[in-house]
Design an enzyme around this catalytic site. Structure first.
Site, PDB file in Angstrom:
ATOM      1  N   GLY A  14      -0.922   1.357  12.409  1.00  0.00           N
ATOM      2  CA  GLY A  14      -0.046   0.214  12.658  1.00  0.00           C
ATOM      3  C   GLY A  14      -0.700  -1.151  12.542  1.00  0.00           C
ATOM      4  O   GLY A  14      -0.208  -2.123  13.123  1.00  0.00           O
ATOM      5  N   SER A  15      -1.794  -1.248  11.763  1.00  0.00           N
ATOM      6  CA  SER A  15      -2.399  -2.584  11.614  1.00  0.00           C
ATOM      7  C   SER A  15      -1.439  -3.517  10.867  1.00  0.00           C
ATOM      8  O   SER A  15      -1.342  -4.700  11.183  1.00  0.00           O
ATOM      9  CB  SER A  15      -3.756  -2.504  10.898  1.00  0.00           C
ATOM     10  OG  SER A  15      -3.610  -2.248   9.534  1.00  0.00           O
ATOM     11  N   ASN A  16      -0.701  -2.979   9.892  1.00  0.00           N
ATOM     12  CA  ASN A  16       0.289  -3.818   9.212  1.00  0.00           C
ATOM     13  C   ASN A  16       1.417  -4.209  10.163  1.00  0.00           C
ATOM     14  O   ASN A  16       1.845  -5.366  10.173  1.00  0.00           O
ATOM     15  CB  ASN A  16       0.864  -3.090   7.992  1.00  0.00           C
ATOM     16  CG  ASN A  16      -0.030  -3.229   6.779  1.00  0.00           C
ATOM     17  OD1 ASN A  16      -0.103  -4.293   6.166  1.00  0.00           O
ATOM     18  ND2 ASN A  16      -0.748  -2.162   6.448  1.00  0.00           N
ATOM     19  N   LEU A  89      10.266  10.728   3.616  1.00  0.00           N
ATOM     20  CA  LEU A  89      11.292  10.222   2.706  1.00  0.00           C
ATOM     21  C   LEU A  89      12.503   9.754   3.521  1.00  0.00           C
ATOM     22  O   LEU A  89      12.916  10.407   4.478  1.00  0.00           O
ATOM     23  CB  LEU A  89      11.712  11.355   1.756  1.00  0.00           C
ATOM     24  CG  LEU A  89      12.525  10.949   0.527  1.00  0.00           C
ATOM     25  CD1 LEU A  89      11.699  10.060  -0.402  1.00  0.00           C
ATOM     26  CD2 LEU A  89      13.005  12.189  -0.220  1.00  0.00           C
ATOM     27  N   ILE A  90      13.059   8.612   3.125  1.00  0.00           N
ATOM     28  CA  ILE A  90      14.177   8.037   3.887  1.00  0.00           C
ATOM     29  C   ILE A  90      15.483   8.749   3.531  1.00  0.00           C
ATOM     30  O   ILE A  90      15.832   8.850   2.357  1.00  0.00           O
ATOM     31  CB  ILE A  90      14.287   6.517   3.578  1.00  0.00           C
ATOM     32  CG1 ILE A  90      13.005   5.789   4.012  1.00  0.00           C
ATOM     33  CG2 ILE A  90      15.511   5.901   4.240  1.00  0.00           C
ATOM     34  CD1 ILE A  90      12.679   5.890   5.487  1.00  0.00           C
ATOM     35  N   ASN A 104       9.025  -1.076   1.519  1.00  0.00           N
ATOM     36  CA  ASN A 104       7.838  -0.266   1.795  1.00  0.00           C
ATOM     37  C   ASN A 104       6.616  -0.958   1.205  1.00  0.00           C
ATOM     38  O   ASN A 104       6.717  -1.704   0.232  1.00  0.00           O
ATOM     39  CB  ASN A 104       8.008   1.110   1.128  1.00  0.00           C
ATOM     40  CG  ASN A 104       6.804   2.011   1.339  1.00  0.00           C
ATOM     41  OD1 ASN A 104       6.266   2.119   2.451  1.00  0.00           O
ATOM     42  ND2 ASN A 104       6.348   2.662   0.279  1.00  0.00           N
ATOM     43  N   HIS A 106       2.901   0.060  -0.442  1.00  0.00           N
ATOM     44  CA  HIS A 106       2.135   1.187  -0.982  1.00  0.00           C
ATOM     45  C   HIS A 106       0.743   0.685  -1.357  1.00  0.00           C
ATOM     46  O   HIS A 106       0.613  -0.365  -1.985  1.00  0.00           O
ATOM     47  CB  HIS A 106       2.854   1.769  -2.203  1.00  0.00           C
ATOM     48  CG  HIS A 106       2.190   3.006  -2.713  1.00  0.00           C
ATOM     49  ND1 HIS A 106       2.355   4.226  -2.104  1.00  0.00           N
ATOM     50  CD2 HIS A 106       1.338   3.204  -3.738  1.00  0.00           C
ATOM     51  CE1 HIS A 106       1.627   5.124  -2.743  1.00  0.00           C
ATOM     52  NE2 HIS A 106       0.998   4.531  -3.737  1.00  0.00           N
TER      53      HIS A 106
HETATM   54  C1  GAR Z   1      -1.331   1.168   4.510  1.00  0.00           C
HETATM   55  O1  GAR Z   1      -2.459   1.005   3.702  1.00  0.00           O
HETATM   56  C2  GAR Z   1      -0.108   1.469   3.670  1.00  0.00           C
HETATM   57  O2  GAR Z   1      -0.135   0.862   2.412  1.00  0.00           O
HETATM   58  C3  GAR Z   1      -0.193   2.964   3.546  1.00  0.00           C
HETATM   59  O3  GAR Z   1      -0.601   3.405   4.820  1.00  0.00           O
HETATM   60  C4  GAR Z   1      -1.478   2.423   5.385  1.00  0.00           C
HETATM   61  C5  GAR Z   1      -1.063   2.181   6.825  1.00  0.00           C
HETATM   62  O4  GAR Z   1      -2.018   1.371   7.456  1.00  0.00           O
HETATM   63  N1  GAR Z   1       1.068   3.512   3.155  1.00  0.00           N
HETATM   64  C6  GAR Z   1       1.174   4.553   2.337  1.00  0.00           C
HETATM   65  O5  GAR Z   1       0.211   5.149   1.894  1.00  0.00           O
HETATM   66  C7  GAR Z   1       2.610   4.938   1.980  1.00  0.00           C
HETATM   67  N2  GAR Z   1       2.638   5.863   0.895  1.00  0.00           N
HETATM   68  P1  GAR Z   1      -1.727   0.755   8.897  1.00  0.00           P
HETATM   69  O6  GAR Z   1      -1.167   1.891   9.768  1.00  0.00           O
HETATM   70  O7  GAR Z   1      -3.054   0.283   9.389  1.00  0.00           O
HETATM   71  O8  GAR Z   1      -0.723  -0.346   8.747  1.00  0.00           O
END
Ligand code: GAR
Length: 192
Positions: A14-16, A89-90, A104, A106
Site C-alpha cells: 500500500g505504498s501507492n 480481475l474486476i 489501475n 501496472h
Molecule cells: C506496484 O508496483 C503496482 O504497480 C503493482 O503492485 C505494486 C504495489 O505496490 N501492481 C501490479 O503489479 C498489478 N498488476 P504498493 O503496495 O507498495 O503500492
C-alpha cells in the site's frame, strides 16, 4: 462544492495508496474515502487506520458473488475506483457500475509484460530476463481483460547493467509515487 470520493483497492503493502492519501489530504474537493482489500493482513490496512480512513476486507466469494461491495461503494458515493497493487480481475458488475471510473497502475510498459500472473516482482524479473533496456509504469482504465484497458499515462526509466528485480522495483515505485496521484487528479478533473 461536490466532494469527489476515491476508493482504493489494494492487496498488499500500500505504498501507492498512502501516497495518494497524502496527496489529497488537505483538499476540500477530493478525498480517499475507502480502502478495500482481499487480504486481512495487508499493510495497507494499517496505513488506512493511521489516516483514519475506513477500511473493508472481503473474501473471493464476497468479491465475485455478492453485491455487498457495490452497496458499500454506493454508501460512500464513490466517484473513482483506484487499483493500487490489487491482484484480482474486476467483476462485470463493478465495471458496469463504474464505466471509465476504474483505473489501475501496472509496473511496466504495457502492452508488454501484462496479463494474468504479471504482478510485482514477476514483472521486474521478466523485464530483466528479456534484456529490456527500458521499463516504466502504465496507468490505464480497467476493462474485462487484465491490463488491456485504454492507457492514460506512461513514464519510463532505464534498466541498467547489473539491475536486479529489487533495484528495478525501487525505481518503478519512485515513478509510481511521483505520477500516480497527479494522474488520478487529472482523471477526476474530467468527471463532473
Ligand atoms: C506496484 O508496483 C503496482 O504497480 C503493482 O503492485 C505494486 C504495489 O505496490 N501492481 C501490479 O503489479 C498489478 N498488476 P504498493 O503496495 O507498495 O503500492
Amino acid at each position: 462544492m461536490n466532494m469527489k470520493n476515491i476508493a482504493i483497492f489494494a492487496s498488499g503493502n500500500g505504498s501507492n495508496a498512502e501516497t495518494i492519501i497524502r496527496y489529497f489530504e488537505n483538499r476540500s474537493d477530493v478525498r480517499v474515502a475507502l480502502i478495500l482489500s482481499n487480504n486481512k493482513n495487508a499493510k495497507v490496512l494499517d496505513r488506512a487506520s493511521v489516516y483514519n480512513i475506513e477500511a473493508v476486507t472481503f473474501s473471493k466469494d464476497e468479491f465475485y458473488k455478492s453485491v455487498e461491495i457495490l452497496k458499500i461503494l454506493k454508501q460512500h458515493k464513490i466517484t473513482l475506483i483506484v487499483l493500487a497493487g490489487f491482484l484480482w480481475l474486476i467483476p462485470d458488475f463493478l465495471l458496469n457500475e463504474f464505466p471509465d471510473r476504474i483505473i489501475n497502475i501496472h509496473p511496466a510498459l504495457l502492452p508488454m509484460f501484462g496479463g494474468k500472473g504479471m504482478f510485482g516482482m514477476h514483472v521486474h524479473t521478466s523485464v530483466i530476463n528479456n534484456g529490456e533496456p527500458v521499463s516504466g509504469i502504465t496507468i490505464h482504465f480497467v476493462n474485462e481483460v487484465y491490463d488491456e484497458g485504454k492507457i492514460i499515462y506512461q513514464a519510463t526509466c532505464p534498466v541498467e547493467p547489473g539491475e536486479t528485480p529489487e533495484t528495478l522495483a525501487q525505481k518503478i515505485h519512485v515513478l509510481e509515487h511521483k505520477f500516480f496521484p497527479e494522474t488520478i487528479d487529472k482523471v477526476l478533473s474530467t468527471i463532473l
